[in-house]
Design an enzyme around this catalytic site. Structure first.
Site, PDB file in Angstrom:
ATOM      1  N   ARG A 162       0.885  -1.192   0.000  1.00 53.81           N
ATOM      2  CA  ARG A 162       0.000   0.000   0.000  1.00 53.81           C
ATOM      3  C   ARG A 162       0.902   1.215   0.000  1.00 53.81           C
ATOM      4  O   ARG A 162       1.638   1.488   0.960  1.00 53.81           O
ATOM      5  CB  ARG A 162      -0.879  -0.007   1.249  1.00 53.81           C
ATOM      6  CG  ARG A 162      -1.888   1.118   1.291  1.00 53.81           C
ATOM      7  CD  ARG A 162      -3.031   0.869   0.319  1.00 53.81           C
ATOM      8  NE  ARG A 162      -4.173   1.738   0.560  1.00 53.81           N
ATOM      9  CZ  ARG A 162      -4.482   2.805  -0.178  1.00 53.81           C
ATOM     10  NH1 ARG A 162      -3.715   3.133  -1.207  1.00 53.81           N
ATOM     11  NH2 ARG A 162      -5.549   3.521   0.120  1.00 53.81           N
ATOM     12  N   GLY A 163       0.887   1.969  -1.130  1.00 49.97           N
ATOM     13  CA  GLY A 163       1.863   3.038  -1.331  1.00 49.97           C
ATOM     14  C   GLY A 163       1.875   4.079  -0.249  1.00 49.97           C
ATOM     15  O   GLY A 163       2.922   4.488   0.245  1.00 49.97           O
ATOM     16  N   GLU A 164       0.698   4.516   0.167  1.00 44.79           N
ATOM     17  CA  GLU A 164       0.637   5.601   1.141  1.00 44.79           C
ATOM     18  C   GLU A 164       1.148   5.181   2.505  1.00 44.79           C
ATOM     19  O   GLU A 164       1.514   6.008   3.339  1.00 44.79           O
ATOM     20  CB  GLU A 164      -0.790   6.143   1.250  1.00 44.79           C
ATOM     21  CG  GLU A 164      -1.779   5.127   1.806  1.00 44.79           C
ATOM     22  CD  GLU A 164      -3.211   5.653   1.786  1.00 44.79           C
ATOM     23  OE1 GLU A 164      -3.891   5.477   2.809  1.00 44.79           O
ATOM     24  OE2 GLU A 164      -3.632   6.224   0.762  1.00 44.79           O
ATOM     25  N   ASP A 165       1.205   3.864   2.769  1.00 42.37           N
ATOM     26  CA  ASP A 165       1.691   3.375   4.063  1.00 42.37           C
ATOM     27  C   ASP A 165       3.200   3.187   4.084  1.00 42.37           C
ATOM     28  O   ASP A 165       3.870   3.535   5.072  1.00 42.37           O
ATOM     29  CB  ASP A 165       1.047   2.014   4.395  1.00 42.37           C
ATOM     30  CG  ASP A 165      -0.408   2.143   4.821  1.00 42.37           C
ATOM     31  OD1 ASP A 165      -0.861   3.279   4.999  1.00 42.37           O
ATOM     32  OD2 ASP A 165      -1.057   1.090   4.962  1.00 42.37           O
ATOM     33  N   THR A 166       3.773   2.604   3.001  1.00 45.94           N
ATOM     34  CA  THR A 166       5.159   2.116   3.121  1.00 45.94           C
ATOM     35  C   THR A 166       6.078   2.515   1.974  1.00 45.94           C
ATOM     36  O   THR A 166       7.263   2.186   2.002  1.00 45.94           O
ATOM     37  CB  THR A 166       5.154   0.568   3.193  1.00 45.94           C
ATOM     38  OG1 THR A 166       4.649   0.046   1.964  1.00 45.94           O
ATOM     39  CG2 THR A 166       4.346   0.069   4.360  1.00 45.94           C
TER      40      THR A 166
ATOM     41  N   GLY B  17      -8.852   3.554 -11.363  1.00 44.67           N
ATOM     42  CA  GLY B  17      -9.752   2.421 -11.373  1.00 44.67           C
ATOM     43  C   GLY B  17      -9.439   1.430 -10.267  1.00 44.67           C
ATOM     44  O   GLY B  17      -8.489   1.571  -9.501  1.00 44.67           O
TER      45      GLY B  17
ATOM     46  N   GLU C 233      -4.709  -7.318  -6.591  1.00 41.10           N
ATOM     47  CA  GLU C 233      -3.322  -7.725  -6.769  1.00 41.10           C
ATOM     48  C   GLU C 233      -3.044  -9.018  -5.997  1.00 41.10           C
ATOM     49  O   GLU C 233      -2.433  -9.964  -6.512  1.00 41.10           O
ATOM     50  CB  GLU C 233      -2.409  -6.604  -6.246  1.00 41.10           C
ATOM     51  CG  GLU C 233      -1.209  -6.310  -7.122  1.00 41.10           C
ATOM     52  CD  GLU C 233      -0.460  -5.092  -6.586  1.00 41.10           C
ATOM     53  OE1 GLU C 233      -0.245  -4.164  -7.380  1.00 41.10           O
ATOM     54  OE2 GLU C 233      -0.102  -5.080  -5.402  1.00 41.10           O
TER      55      GLU C 233
END
Length: 1128
Positions: free
Chosen positions: A27-31, A60, A94
């Site tokens: 999760r990009g915003e986390d790590t 999307g 994913e």
């Protein structure tokens, strides 16, 4: 376990290479800006190709095709679960795709729990529960998708992973993750084994030996000569299988022990299995009991490569049985004896590569391609022939010849004929260096003098040389320095001792290195060197053995003292395998001396009238001097305590045999074709161990009489002693006596003392009064009686002979021209199996033969009515072969005048080939063949073969043997049995074609069907009494199946048209054939019988009907025994 070995683990591309090693899901915003970027950097520094999606703004909910492809093209995925991972539909999709690849493509999945409790992921609690509540409110997503996401999270969280909460320092956390990734990827990338060919053919057998998946601890020994590919095979197995075990270790015991010492090897071994790095390699042994207890809790895969002694195994593994459940140990060695310490150990012998694989491996090494470079085909073939399937030799020579021109290749091949390649020689010599002195002497004797000789002969000879050969031969076998090869010899199989060409070359090079001067070497085998040593009297006390083909050096004129200095010569063999009558070794001044240490002396065509007067034969074990000019061996009496064989065949000038009274261990004497020999020394009959005496063709011997009753003589050959009129030799062990072609008038009464006589050959004893054969019941022991060509044999005296000899199994009466009929008492001989009547030209009747007769020959007995005889013999065959087991070795044939295939044959044709309709495989024992041979055919010059095809593919073949030597004066019928080795797999029926063809023996073999006027095939099925083991519930099914088979068989024959391989197939037809059969009790059987009356298809259909009748009878018996049983 799948056998995908060839395609997956031993090619240049061991696995299906993918674009990425690792895919990062996060999760990009986390790590993205902390943990994930640090992990990516750590992986990159270790050169791990890692995919990271740097697109922060994902559009999307569904993952893009590019991202899906990146997942598919990765060997492993690291899923970083963080606080808000589940809030991203993109991340969830994913994850679902990653788990699909885990299932379908066996992708490695490693979960990482970063600052989150794994139970929240597994059970969707905490922030994950909140995320799914948000997803549920989104009407675009149905409940099915939500459940799949939850299942994916649960599945992933249940995998073995990494939890950041257990680490105080994040860098340590990342370091351990990277280490785990590298470990798992190493297992996914097995060792690349370049240039490996042919191993896939071994894998299936080895896989069955290892039984991967069973819980027992198993040991597999891989054994073979040096350079044969043991290590390569072990590496391939290790790379393929090690990922299935918790612990694994591959140890090159021989090399590493020599380089570092066994102490270091031991500690490294335990460190690897226990996955510990803090053990000091040079420290004393790790405390074994505790280490073994720990290892016993793990399923381990261990390869110990290049083991030389059992102690090396014991130093590494105290007790193999105490390894963890399901563990496997592979040991490679040149010494088979090592495996004897294990109570359970499968042994796989690595054989030489086949020629095709050898060529492929060599070409890959030298040209980088499976095929040779244009113009190098013949040279490549020569190198491959030299290497004899040894992979090391193929690789070494291939590397040496790479990029060299043709002239260099040719020069290197010439060099190899004289000087072995040093690298190959050194590798092979390691096994020799490990032998003791007597074992080395045995190996060198075999390599230089005794290769391909009989095992028993070699042992006896080398025992006489005090080499302790019995145990020594076993050691050489265990070390793969020699091997046993079974060959057919006269009447039985015997073991010969063989060795690989490269091992023989290595042994001979060891001898060559003893001295530059051949006369100072221990063993000589090159004719040119031997010629030079003998002519120039250069031999020394070093020479122990000489062997050479006398014609390889032309005429050789030697001095009388040529052997004088060879005082230790113990083996001398001068032979001529092409024409033993020719000897080109001459001594114009005689021969003064031969070594008194000789154990073996063979000298074909020896040119002198006697052996040297100084020769002492006390140590001699075998004396072979066939085709010699000897008149006598020596004067006086010699101490011949060790002598076991005297072989003087075709010594046509021999006039006397010496006093052999001191040859107390002499077992065999061969004097056949000694045409000048008039008498034997009487001492020969008193020898306590003499078993064989061959005097065939000694045409001047008129009398052979002795009052000594031998206690050992079992075989006496007097065939061709045309002057022999008096005969009186007896032995309590006599089993074989041939008087073929002698001039005796009657058998002496003393012959009855041969109470164990089983074989008596009186062929062409034209003056013999055969009445004496029935005078005494002592001759009842005779099982084989040959009276061929005895002109006095007629029905009357044969009647008396058959009354007197009651144990006959074979009776041969060929060319008994006064025999018109066989006496009726022949039917009383219930053991008679073989009857020969060839060329009894006035024979008109055979009377009734006993049912035991399975071999009957009456070639050119043209007055004989053979129809009834063929019918009864055929019935005997059917009865015999429907009841016998294939391992009993039963056989049968008949060869009689006749013009057509007997009507009993189900399938017949007027051609040399035939295709039959489908027939059941179940209970099929084999076939009875019938072949019609035409008038004028010369049987002796041809061999008859049958090729059997199924759906156009050859599935079996046989050579139909015969022993008739003449030309047929009428058409003849040949009937014989073939035990068919049917394939159990596939359909329940077999659809077969049969091709009969003749091979002519001329300068070059050629094949033809000329002379074959027709053939027939009769399938034979096992009798119900032998095969049927039915319970009540299966009887009805058996009846239905048999009825179906019989009806289908009838329909097939009714409709059969000419086939491609054969011509018209004719069903036999005799309306009255089954009149004697009783009506069947079952309505379906009666109905089938009615339908088949119009066109009987012979014995095969009757076999099926009889089986139905028998099954019904069993059913009724079961009902009567148990009225309450539910037998349908």
């Amino acid at each position: 376990m799948s056998s995908s070995f060839a395609s997956s683990s031993i090619s240049s591309s061991v696995v299906s290479l993918k674009k990425y090693d690792v895919f990062l899901s996060f999760r990009g915003e986390d790590t993205r800006r902390n943990f994930t970027s640090h992990l990516y950097d750590a992986l990159s520094r270790k050169k791990v190709e890692t995919f990271i999606d740097n697109n922060e703004l994902k559009k999307g909910d569904e993952i893009s095709p590019a991202l899906a492809k990146a997942i598919e093209e990765s060997h492993a995925s690291i899923v970083i679960f963080s606080e808000n991972y589940a809030s991203s539909k993109w991340c969830l999709n994913e994850l679902k795709k990653i788990l699909e690849c885990k299932k379908d493509k066996e992708q490695i999945v490693i979960p990482v729990f970063y600052n989150i409790d794994p139970s929240h992921v597994r059970k969707q609690t905490g922030s994950y529960q909140k995320a799914f509540a948000e997803h549920k409110r989104d009407l675009m997503y149905n409940n099915d998708k939500l459940q799949k996401w939850k299942a994916a999270l649960t599945e992933a969280a249940n995998l073995v992973g990494w939890d950041s909460q257990k680490y105080r320092i994040e860098s340590d956390f990342i370091k351990d993750i990277v280490k785990d990734v590298l470990r798992q990827l190493n297992l996914r990338y097995p060792y690349e084994i370049k240039g490996v060919v042919g191993i896939e053919k071994n894998y299936e057998q080895i896989e069955s030996m290892l039984k991967i998946g069973s819980n027992d601890v198993r040991v597999l020994g891989i054994w073979g000569m040096g350079g044969i590919g043991k290590t390569t095979l072990a590496k391939a197995l290790y790379s393929k299988l090690c990922s299935q075990f918790e612990g694994r270790c591959f140890v090159n015991v021989m090399d590493e022990s020599k380089k570092y010492g066994l102490n270091v090897v031991h500690n490294n071994f335990y460190s690897t299995l226990l996955e510990e790095e803090n053990l000091h390699h040079d420290a004393p042994y790790i405390e074994a009991p505790f280490s073994m207890r720990r290892i016993a809790r793990k399923k381990v895969f261990i390869v110990l490569d290049g083991v030389e002694t059992s102690e090396q195994i014991e130093d590494l593994i105290l007790k193999i049985d105490e390894l963890g459940v399901g563990s496997r140990v592979i040991i490679t060695t040149r010494n088979k004896h090592i495996f004897s310490q294990f109570s359970k150990c499968e042994i796989y012998e690595v054989k030489e590569l086949k020629k095709h694989d050898s060529l492929q491996l060599f070409n890959l090494t030298v040209f980088g391609d499976e095929h040779p470079k244009i113009g190098y085909e013949d040279l490549s073939e020569s190198v491959v022939s030299y290497c004899k399937g040894n992979p090391l030799a193929l690789k070494v020579l291939g590397a040496n010849l790479r990029s060299r021109g043709k002239e260099s290749w040719e020069n290197e091949l010439k060099k190899l004929q004289k000087i072995p390649n040093g690298r190959i020689y050194n590798v092979l010599k390691l096994s020799y260096d490990d032998l003791d002195c007597s074992q080395k002497a045995i190996f060198l004797d075999i390599a230089c003098l005794l290769r391909e000789e009989h095992k028993d002969f070699i042992i006896d000879l080398l025992e006489a040389c005090d080499f302790f050969a019995i145990s020594g031969i076993e050691v050489l076998l265990d070390k793969a320095l020699i091997q046993l090869k079974l060959i057919w010899h006269v009447i039985s199989d015997i073991d010969t001792i063989e060795m690989h060409d490269l091992l023989q070359e290595m042994g001979r090079e060891i001898v060559n290195q003893e001295s530059q001067d051949p006369g100072k070497r221990s063993r000589l085998w090159k004719a040119e060197e031997i010629s030079d040593v003998l002519k120039k009297n250069k031999g020394t006390e070093a020479v122990e053995g000489i062997t050479f083909h006398s014609t390889e050096v032309g005429d050789l004129y030697l001095n009388a003292d040529s052997f004088r200095r060879m005082t230790n010569l113990r083996y001398l063999k001068i032979y001529n395998i092409y024409d033993g009558r020719i000897c080109n070794v001459y001594f114009p001044d005689g021969l003064e001396w031969l070594s008194d240490k000789l154990r073996y002396l063979r000298w074909d065509g020896y040119c002198l009238e006697s052996l040297p007067s100084t020769f002492c034969a006390e140590m001699l074990t075998e004396l072979h001097m066939s085709h010699s000019k000897l008149k006598k061996l020596w004067d006086g009496v010699q101490n011949l305590l060790n002598l076991t064989i005297i072989w003087l065949e075709s010594s046509k000038d021999l006039i006397e045999i010496p006093d052999l009274s001191k040859a107390t261990n002499l077992e065999r004497v061969y004097l056949s074709e000694c045409e000048s020999l008039c008498q034997l020394h009487p001492s020969i009959f008193s020898l306590p161990r003499l078993t064989h005496l061959g005097l065939g063709g000694c045409i001047k011997i008129e009398s052979l009489k002795t009052n000594i009753h031998s206690k050992s003589l079992s075989k006496l050959l007097l065939d061709g002693c045309s002057s022999l009129m008096e005969f009186s030799v007896t032995s309590e062990e006599m089993t074989y006596l041939t008087l073929r072609g002698t001039a005796i008038h009657e058998l002496p009464s003393s012959i009855w003392r041969n109470t164990k006589l089983t074989f008596l050959d009186l062929t062409e004893c034209c003056k013999l009064n055969t009445v004496g054969l029935s005078n005494d019941p002592q001759l009842w022991s005779i099982t084989v009686l040959n009276l061929c060509g005895c002109s006095q044999i007629n029905a009357l005296n044969l009647l008396f002979i058959l009354d007197g000899i009651q144990s006959l199994k074979q009776l041969k009466l060929n060319e008994c021209f006064n025999l018109e009929v066989l006496p009726d008492n022949i039917q009383n001989h219930s053991r008679l199996e073989w009857l020969d009547l060839d060329d009894c030209r006035i024979l008109v009747s055979l009377s009734e033969l006993p049912p035991s007769v399975l071999y009957l020959k009456a070639a050119n007995c043209t007055y004989l009515d053979t129809d009834s005889t063929q019918q009864s013999l055929l019935e005997n065959m059917l009865q015999t072969f429907s009841e016998y087991h294939s391992d009993e070795g039963v056989d049968a044939f008949s060869f009689l005048p006749g013009t057509r295939v007997p009507f009993k044959f189900d399938f017949q044709t007027l051609e040399a080939s035939i295709t039959i309709p489908p027939i059941p495989k179940s209970d099929l024992c084999g076939f009875i063949f019938c072949i019609i041979l035409s008038e004028g055919f010369n049987v002796y010059h041809h061999a008859l073969h049958c090729f059997i095809f199924e759906h156009g593919k050859e599935v079996d073949r046989c050579r139909i043997s015969h022993s008739y030597l003449g030309t047929l004066i009428s058409d003849h019928v040949w009937i014989c049995w073939h035990d068919y080795n049917r394939q159990e797999s596939g359909s329940s029926d077999c659809n077969l074609s049969f091709q009969f063809i003749l091979e002519a023996h001329k300068e070059q073999s050629w094949w033809s069907t000329e002379g074959i006027k027709g053939c027939g095939v009769l399938p034979v099925y096992a009798s119900l009494e032998r095969e049927l083991e039915l319970d009540g519930s299966s009887i009805s099914e058996e009846i239905v199946e048999l009825i179906s088979n019989a009806q289908a068989m009838k329909n097939d024959i009714d409709e059969l048209q000419p086939r491609a391989i054969g011509s018209e197939v004719r069903s036999s037809n005799n309306e009255n054939e089954d009149d004697h059969e009783q009506p069947y009790s079952h309505s379906e059987v009666e109905d089938l019988n009615e339908k088949s009356c119009g066109c009987s298809i012979g014995l095969f259909l009757r076999h099926l009907l009889k089986r139905v009748e028998r099954i019904i009878q069993i059913r009724n018996d079961l009902r009567s025994l148990s009225p309450s049983s539910q037998v349908k």
